[in-house]
Design a protein around this motif. Structure first.
Motif, PDB file in Angstrom:
ATOM      1  N   GLN A  46       0.833  -1.199   0.000  1.00  0.00           N
ATOM      2  CA  GLN A  46       0.000   0.000   0.000  1.00  0.00           C
ATOM      3  C   GLN A  46       0.865   1.245   0.000  1.00  0.00           C
ATOM      4  O   GLN A  46       0.573   2.218  -0.687  1.00  0.00           O
ATOM      5  CB  GLN A  46      -0.914  -0.011   1.230  1.00  0.00           C
ATOM      6  CG  GLN A  46      -1.845   1.165   1.318  1.00  0.00           C
ATOM      7  CD  GLN A  46      -2.828   1.014   2.448  1.00  0.00           C
ATOM      8  OE1 GLN A  46      -3.419  -0.042   2.621  1.00  0.00           O
ATOM      9  NE2 GLN A  46      -2.996   2.067   3.228  1.00  0.00           N
ATOM     10  N   GLU A  47       1.960   1.180   0.755  1.00  0.00           N
ATOM     11  CA  GLU A  47       2.802   2.360   0.887  1.00  0.00           C
ATOM     12  C   GLU A  47       4.114   1.989   1.565  1.00  0.00           C
ATOM     13  O   GLU A  47       4.175   1.019   2.315  1.00  0.00           O
ATOM     14  CB  GLU A  47       2.061   3.388   1.751  1.00  0.00           C
ATOM     15  CG  GLU A  47       2.558   4.764   1.673  1.00  0.00           C
ATOM     16  CD  GLU A  47       1.545   5.782   2.207  1.00  0.00           C
ATOM     17  OE1 GLU A  47       1.967   6.924   2.396  1.00  0.00           O
ATOM     18  OE2 GLU A  47       0.373   5.442   2.429  1.00  0.00           O
ATOM     19  N   ILE A  48       5.148   2.769   1.309  1.00  0.00           N
ATOM     20  CA  ILE A  48       6.427   2.627   2.009  1.00  0.00           C
ATOM     21  C   ILE A  48       6.761   4.001   2.557  1.00  0.00           C
ATOM     22  O   ILE A  48       6.783   4.989   1.807  1.00  0.00           O
ATOM     23  CB  ILE A  48       7.537   2.134   1.061  1.00  0.00           C
ATOM     24  CG1 ILE A  48       7.181   0.753   0.496  1.00  0.00           C
ATOM     25  CG2 ILE A  48       8.878   2.081   1.801  1.00  0.00           C
ATOM     26  CD1 ILE A  48       8.089   0.269  -0.612  1.00  0.00           C
ATOM     27  N   VAL A  49       6.982   4.076   3.882  1.00  0.00           N
ATOM     28  CA  VAL A  49       7.216   5.371   4.518  1.00  0.00           C
ATOM     29  C   VAL A  49       8.434   5.311   5.435  1.00  0.00           C
ATOM     30  O   VAL A  49       8.828   4.240   5.899  1.00  0.00           O
ATOM     31  CB  VAL A  49       5.981   5.836   5.335  1.00  0.00           C
ATOM     32  CG1 VAL A  49       4.782   6.056   4.434  1.00  0.00           C
ATOM     33  CG2 VAL A  49       5.645   4.864   6.439  1.00  0.00           C
ATOM     34  N   LEU A  70      -1.493   6.449  10.049  1.00  0.00           N
ATOM     35  CA  LEU A  70      -1.056   6.851   8.720  1.00  0.00           C
ATOM     36  C   LEU A  70      -2.251   7.424   7.977  1.00  0.00           C
ATOM     37  O   LEU A  70      -3.179   6.690   7.616  1.00  0.00           O
ATOM     38  CB  LEU A  70      -0.467   5.651   7.960  1.00  0.00           C
ATOM     39  CG  LEU A  70       0.153   5.936   6.606  1.00  0.00           C
ATOM     40  CD1 LEU A  70       1.367   6.859   6.753  1.00  0.00           C
ATOM     41  CD2 LEU A  70       0.571   4.641   5.931  1.00  0.00           C
ATOM     42  N   ARG A  71      -2.257   8.724   7.816  1.00  0.00           N
ATOM     43  CA  ARG A  71      -3.337   9.435   7.127  1.00  0.00           C
ATOM     44  C   ARG A  71      -4.721   9.106   7.684  1.00  0.00           C
ATOM     45  O   ARG A  71      -5.658   8.819   6.948  1.00  0.00           O
ATOM     46  CB  ARG A  71      -3.282   9.153   5.626  1.00  0.00           C
ATOM     47  CG  ARG A  71      -2.055   9.728   4.950  1.00  0.00           C
ATOM     48  CD  ARG A  71      -2.009   9.351   3.492  1.00  0.00           C
ATOM     49  NE  ARG A  71      -0.771   9.485   2.809  1.00  0.00           N
ATOM     50  CZ  ARG A  71       0.461   9.282   3.236  1.00  0.00           C
ATOM     51  NH1 ARG A  71       0.661   8.955   4.457  1.00  0.00           N
ATOM     52  NH2 ARG A  71       1.528   9.419   2.489  1.00  0.00           N
ATOM     53  N   ARG A  96      12.668   1.595   7.078  1.00  0.00           N
ATOM     54  CA  ARG A  96      11.391   1.975   6.462  1.00  0.00           C
ATOM     55  C   ARG A  96      10.264   1.146   7.074  1.00  0.00           C
ATOM     56  O   ARG A  96      10.486   0.060   7.602  1.00  0.00           O
ATOM     57  CB  ARG A  96      11.400   1.723   4.948  1.00  0.00           C
ATOM     58  CG  ARG A  96      12.375   2.583   4.169  1.00  0.00           C
ATOM     59  CD  ARG A  96      11.939   4.046   4.135  1.00  0.00           C
ATOM     60  NE  ARG A  96      12.845   4.872   3.382  1.00  0.00           N
ATOM     61  CZ  ARG A  96      13.907   5.514   3.869  1.00  0.00           C
ATOM     62  NH1 ARG A  96      14.224   5.382   5.142  1.00  0.00           N
ATOM     63  NH2 ARG A  96      14.657   6.264   3.104  1.00  0.00           N
ATOM     64  N   LYS A 101      -0.994  -4.773   2.340  1.00  0.00           N
ATOM     65  CA  LYS A 101      -2.440  -5.020   2.381  1.00  0.00           C
ATOM     66  C   LYS A 101      -2.750  -6.315   1.654  1.00  0.00           C
ATOM     67  O   LYS A 101      -2.210  -6.583   0.582  1.00  0.00           O
ATOM     68  CB  LYS A 101      -3.180  -3.869   1.716  1.00  0.00           C
ATOM     69  CG  LYS A 101      -4.686  -4.027   1.744  1.00  0.00           C
ATOM     70  CD  LYS A 101      -5.385  -2.825   1.173  1.00  0.00           C
ATOM     71  CE  LYS A 101      -6.879  -3.027   1.321  1.00  0.00           C
ATOM     72  NZ  LYS A 101      -7.645  -1.850   0.967  1.00  0.00           N
TER      73      LYS A 101
END
Length: 163
Positions: A46-49, A70-71, A96, A101
């Motif tokens: 879904q995302e890498i942060v 996260l958001r 990271r 998901k």
């Protein structure tokens, strides 16, 4: 979920340049945990942060660091080093959170370092060695990429076994 549906999740169809036969390709994102390289299918990410603040949750296994926002969505945060039996290290500039998901399940996983997105031919992925019986459900296969081996993880089992 049967193995055929699972394989469909991992594969995309491409055309060989010299033939009209379809070739199965697995697109993954690689990352390091300790000195080992792992990967998950790119479509499951879904995302890498970069690391953000998280809140500890009492009564969880030691590898569950807590939850993070996260958001506006709150997700569990799992330290893969601890999950895989490696010693904990202090987070650094390479650390990271990889948010994965699968269906309606979402969790963040702390990884040591992101490597790269890789396309691996299905023919270059060996099945899980039989000696890894206990981890067989977690590992999709071992991808051979030039001079390195990449352990490809099954996302649904990674999420299922996260807690």
């Amino acid at each position: 979920m049967n193995d055929d549906k699972l394989k469909d999740l991992f594969k995309t169809q491409t055309k060989k340049e010299t033939e009209n036969e379809p070739e199965d390709i697995l697109q993954v994102v690689g990352f390091l945990v300790g000195s080992e390289e792992f990967a998950v299918p790119i479509l499951s990410i879904q995302e890498i942060v970069k690391p953000i603040e998280f809140t500890r949750v009492p009564g969880t296994p030691n590898y569950v660091l807590g939850v993070f926002n996260l958001r506006g969505n709150v997700f569990p945060l799992i330290n893969l080093r601890l999950k895989f039996g490696l010693p904990e290290i202090k987070q650094n500039k390479d650390t990271r959170y990889i948010v994965i998901k699968y269906n309606d399940e979402v969790a963040g996983f702390v990884i040591d370092k992101l490597t790269e997105a890789v396309r691996i031919k299905e023919a270059d992925i060996d099945p899980t060695p039989e000696t890894l019986n206990e981890e067989a459900n977690l590992i999709y296969g071992i991808g051979k990429q030039k001079d390195r081996l990449i352990t490809i993880l099954k996302v649904e089992y990674l999420l299922k076994r996260a807690f």
